[in-house]
Scaffold this active site. Structure first.
Site, mmCIF file in Angstrom:
data_model
loop_
_atom_site.group_PDB
_atom_site.id
_atom_site.type_symbol
_atom_site.label_atom_id
_atom_site.label_comp_id
_atom_site.label_asym_id
_atom_site.label_seq_id
_atom_site.Cartn_x
_atom_site.Cartn_y
_atom_site.Cartn_z
ATOM 1 N N GLY A 250 0.839 -1.199 0.000
ATOM 2 C CA GLY A 250 0.000 0.000 0.000
ATOM 3 C C GLY A 250 0.869 1.242 0.000
ATOM 4 N N SER A 251 0.300 2.322 0.509
ATOM 5 C CA SER A 251 0.988 3.604 0.414
ATOM 6 C C SER A 251 2.038 3.773 1.524
ATOM 7 C CB SER A 251 -0.041 4.728 0.517
ATOM 8 O OG SER A 251 -0.671 4.652 1.769
ATOM 9 N N VAL A 252 2.923 4.717 1.334
ATOM 10 C CA VAL A 252 3.964 4.993 2.338
ATOM 11 C C VAL A 252 3.342 5.439 3.671
ATOM 12 C CG1 VAL A 252 5.950 6.451 2.902
ATOM 13 C CG2 VAL A 252 5.750 5.454 0.611
ATOM 14 N N CYS A 306 2.687 0.606 -8.660
ATOM 15 C CA CYS A 306 3.658 1.158 -7.719
ATOM 16 C C CYS A 306 5.048 1.334 -8.326
ATOM 17 C CB CYS A 306 3.754 0.258 -6.509
ATOM 18 S SG CYS A 306 4.080 -1.454 -6.968
ATOM 19 N N GLU A 486 9.365 -9.442 -1.607
ATOM 20 C CA GLU A 486 8.423 -10.494 -1.962
ATOM 21 C C GLU A 486 9.007 -11.268 -3.139
ATOM 22 O OE1 GLU A 486 4.528 -8.350 -2.286
ATOM 23 O OE2 GLU A 486 4.106 -9.587 -0.513
HETATM 24 P P1 NDP Z 1 -3.418 2.353 1.221
HETATM 25 O O1 NDP Z 1 -2.162 2.459 1.981
HETATM 26 O O2 NDP Z 1 -4.431 3.414 1.339
HETATM 27 O O3 NDP Z 1 -4.187 0.985 1.601
HETATM 28 C C1 NDP Z 1 -3.579 -0.293 1.485
HETATM 29 C C2 NDP Z 1 -4.318 -1.272 2.376
HETATM 30 O O4 NDP Z 1 -4.129 -0.929 3.752
HETATM 31 C C3 NDP Z 1 -5.817 -1.297 2.152
HETATM 32 O O5 NDP Z 1 -6.290 -2.618 2.303
HETATM 33 C C4 NDP Z 1 -6.312 -0.391 3.271
HETATM 34 O O6 NDP Z 1 -7.666 -0.599 3.580
HETATM 35 C C5 NDP Z 1 -5.392 -0.796 4.397
HETATM 36 N N1 NDP Z 1 -5.225 0.168 5.468
HETATM 37 C C6 NDP Z 1 -5.473 1.506 5.448
HETATM 38 N N2 NDP Z 1 -5.149 2.061 6.645
HETATM 39 C C7 NDP Z 1 -4.669 1.063 7.426
HETATM 40 C C8 NDP Z 1 -4.157 0.988 8.757
HETATM 41 N N3 NDP Z 1 -4.034 2.069 9.540
HETATM 42 N N4 NDP Z 1 -3.755 -0.208 9.238
HETATM 43 C C9 NDP Z 1 -3.829 -1.311 8.463
HETATM 44 N N5 NDP Z 1 -4.315 -1.310 7.200
HETATM 45 C C10 NDP Z 1 -4.723 -0.150 6.678
HETATM 46 O O7 NDP Z 1 -2.978 2.141 -0.294
HETATM 47 P P2 NDP Z 1 -3.908 2.016 -1.582
HETATM 48 O O8 NDP Z 1 -4.850 0.874 -1.421
HETATM 49 O O9 NDP Z 1 -4.461 3.355 -1.904
HETATM 50 O O10 NDP Z 1 -2.847 1.570 -2.688
HETATM 51 C C11 NDP Z 1 -2.086 2.465 -3.394
HETATM 52 C C12 NDP Z 1 -0.668 2.497 -2.848
HETATM 53 O O11 NDP Z 1 -0.131 1.188 -2.802
HETATM 54 C C13 NDP Z 1 0.269 3.285 -3.732
HETATM 55 O O12 NDP Z 1 1.082 4.130 -2.974
HETATM 56 C C14 NDP Z 1 1.118 2.215 -4.383
HETATM 57 O O13 NDP Z 1 2.359 2.678 -4.787
HETATM 58 C C15 NDP Z 1 1.186 1.182 -3.323
HETATM 59 N N6 NDP Z 1 1.474 -0.127 -3.902
HETATM 60 C C16 NDP Z 1 2.708 -0.693 -3.690
HETATM 61 C C17 NDP Z 1 3.041 -1.888 -4.275
HETATM 62 C C18 NDP Z 1 4.350 -2.534 -4.018
HETATM 63 O O14 NDP Z 1 4.440 -3.755 -4.143
HETATM 64 N N7 NDP Z 1 5.394 -1.809 -3.656
HETATM 65 C C19 NDP Z 1 2.110 -2.586 -5.175
HETATM 66 C C20 NDP Z 1 0.839 -1.947 -5.282
HETATM 67 C C21 NDP Z 1 0.554 -0.740 -4.671
HETATM 68 P P3 NDP Z 1 -8.798 0.183 2.729
HETATM 69 O O15 NDP Z 1 -8.401 0.204 1.292
HETATM 70 O O16 NDP Z 1 -9.984 -0.645 2.924
HETATM 71 O O17 NDP Z 1 -8.838 1.560 3.297
#
Ligand code: NDP
Length: 512
Positions: A250-252, A306, A486
């Site tokens: 997910g995001s940073v 990403c 991974e």
């Molecule tokens: P987010 O960080 O918003 O969410 C990722 C996941 O974390 C979702 O399932 C989200 O739930 C969950 N989440 C949100 N807040 C929390 C928390 N406090 N504790 C635990 N889990 C939480 O990312 P996005 O889904 O918007 O994805 C986009 C981002 O992912 C981009 O920055 C991208 O670069 C990155 N990414 C990285 C990859 C890699 O392998 N390096 C591959 C793909 C994407 P919910 O969505 O239900 O809010």
């Protein structure tokens, strides 16, 4: 993210559309081998799932609360003794039957992914193939997971055991829903761990179908569980005391929160986070390949990737030729129905995200960028798609390193073109970012190719290609783009821990 079999996925396939209505009526939890409705309704919010190509609601559910999370973790904990006691060979055979079952249902999984995510069907097939590859690869590795024997003085010796961690949590982003679920679960299960997986609230469907396929292929109840929910559900998982490891994509900003939540129990973590990667194109390259590489680096999955090489540094002397060839190819990209075989650009994940991307492009214009093509909302002719979230692929010229759109991850189909004069200069500029996920170089000079890559501060690099992810390659980021790797054998390392055993063959030598 792609495996290397791109063009074969473009072949038309028979349509099956067999996913059960139960999945579409409500994306449920899958705990201990059974679908269940999230029970903690009052504590949490509703989740509405959209088909991004039509802007229509597909289904609704509620975010799981602490009771659901506890039940899922408990199911995984109860399943751990049995699953971890199987031999690697036995686990591998079960993972192979999952891979075979997915081959039978691959079109169904791909179509569900398109419905939920909006990416073109041929790309969804690549993602499903990557899940199959991951299962087969890790099934093959499972019997090889073993320790060492170390000879010590006096005939004594030590040996090491590679042991699973216990209950692992996987949390995924919405851009590669089924692929992320597969990439995390296959190595985790191969090593003897059990897993609770939370997909993104935007794309809850394919992980649920994957769990059902796992179950019907012989994975015992409780070994792989899916829990639906938003960030708060994720937080309940990452702070749960019975969880040994969290693997997050997910995001940073969310990655930082998860790292802090895991600190309480010193949980193991893998973080796959965002990026703003450089793609460096030297004048001596094969320019047609460089154009294709730049497109692969920017426009797959509507730019929601990403590892995308969104900062395209082109050597000044070939910029005009590069741009001419690039624009010529982009004009042929069909935007529209993601289920159509010839569609190259599907729908953005949500209206909000589409507007955010448009905002970045507007901001770039204000800061002096020249938009050479795209960057606008598109309304396909098909009336059923008129509310879909479609954007045309955008090329931004005249960019400078200090522009917001050049520094921040846009996560949309927006390529920033920058020019450079010397190798030394471009390496310095390429590394001037807090991210370090990926990077690439196009050149015909092999020595320079390796030299430039050795100097890039990125975890995943490409010479004369971009965005290919064979399952054997470890994948992950430097700097704020992540922690751990991974895929490859690195994933096996990250889902096991080493126990050292000293064996005394003589008397105890003790001064007391
Ligand atoms: P987010 O960080 O918003 O969410 C990722 C996941 O974390 C979702 O399932 C989200 O739930 C969950 N989440 C949100 N807040 C929390 C928390 N406090 N504790 C635990 N889990 C939480 O990312 P996005 O889904 O918007 O994805 C986009 C981002 O992912 C981009 O920055 C991208 O670069 C990155 N990414 C990285 C990859 C890699 O392998 N390096 C591959 C793909 C994407 P919910 O969505 O239900 O809010």
């Amino acid at each position: 993210m792609l495996c290397p079999k791109l063009t074969c996925m473009l072949r038309p396939r028979p349509r099956t559309r067999r996913f059960s209505t139960a999945i579409l009526s409500q994306p449920l939890n899958f705990i201990n081998g059974t679908r269940s409705i999230p029970t903690s309704h009052n504590e949490t919010e509703n989740i509405t799932v959209f088909n991004p190509a039509k802007g229509e609601i597909i289904c609704e559910t509620v975010s799981s609360g602490s009771e659901d999370v506890d039940r899922a973790v408990q199911a995984a904990k109860n399943a751990f003794p049995l699953w971890s006691q199987l031999s690697g060979f036995e686990r591998g055979k079960i993972l192979l039957s999952v891979a075979n079952r997915i081959k039978e249902r691959r079109e169904e999984l791909a179509e569900l992914e398109v419905l939920d995510n909006g990416k073109p069907i041929w790309e969804a097939r690549v993602d499903v193939q990557s899940v199959i590859d991951g299962l087969e690869y890790n099934a093959g590795l499972a019997p090889t997971i073993s320790g060492q024997q170390i000879q010590l003085p006096g005939g004594s010796f030590a040996y090491t055991r590679r042991e699973p961690l216990g209950v692992c949590v996987g949390i995924g982003a919405w851009n590669f829903p089924v692929q992320i679920a597969g990439w995390k679960s296959a190595p985790a299960l191969a090593c003897g761990n059990t897993m609770v997986y939370k997909p993104s609230q935007f794309t809850p469907l394919s992980a649920l179908l994957l769990a059902e396929i796992y179950n019907e292929s012989g994975i015992p109840d409780g070994v792989f569980n899916v829990i639906q929910g938003q960030g708060e559900t994720g937080r309940l998982l990452t702070s749960h005391h019975d969880v040994a490891k969290v693997s997050f994509t997910g995001s940073v900003p969310t990655g930082k929160k998860i790292m802090a939540d895991c600190a309480g129990d010193i949980k193991k973590i893998t973080l796959e986070l965002g990026g703003k990667s450089p793609l460096i194109i030297f004048a001596d390259c094969n320019i047609d390949n460089a154009v294709k590489g730049a497109m692969l680096a920017n426009f797959m999955t509507q730019g929601e990737v990403c590892s995308n090489g969104t900062r395209v540094f082109v050597e000044q002397s070939i910029k005009d030729e590069f741009l001419e060839k690039l624009l010529d190819k982009i004009k042929d990209m069909k935007i529209g129905d993601p289920m159509a075989e010839d569609t190259m650009v599907g729908a953005m994940i949500s209206k909000e995200h589409m507007e955010k991307v448009l905002g970045y492009i507007e901001g770039a214009k204000l800061q002096g960028a020249n938009i050479l093509c795209g960057g606008e909302r598109v309304y396909p002719e098909d009336p059923s798609l008129s509310n879909g979230y479609f954007l045309s692929p955008c090329v931004m010229d005249n960019c400078t390193d200090d522009m917001t759109a050049v520094q921040e991850e846009i996560f949309g189909p927006a390529m920033a073109v920058l020019t450079f004069e010397t190798e030394e200069e471009v390496i310095k500029r390429a590394n001037a970012t807090k991210f370090g996920l990926a990077g690439g170089v196009f050149t015909s000079d092999l020595t320079r190719g390796h030299r430039v890559i050795a100097n890039l501060q990125s975890g995943t690099c490409f010479i004369n290609n971009y965005n290919l992810y064979p399952i054997e390659m470890p994948f992950g980021g430097y700097k704020q783009s992540g922690l751990g790797r991974e895929l490859g054998t690195s994933a096996i390392d990250s889902y096991t821990q080493t126990k050292m055993v000293y064996v005394e063959m003589g008397d105890v030598d003790c001064p007391y």
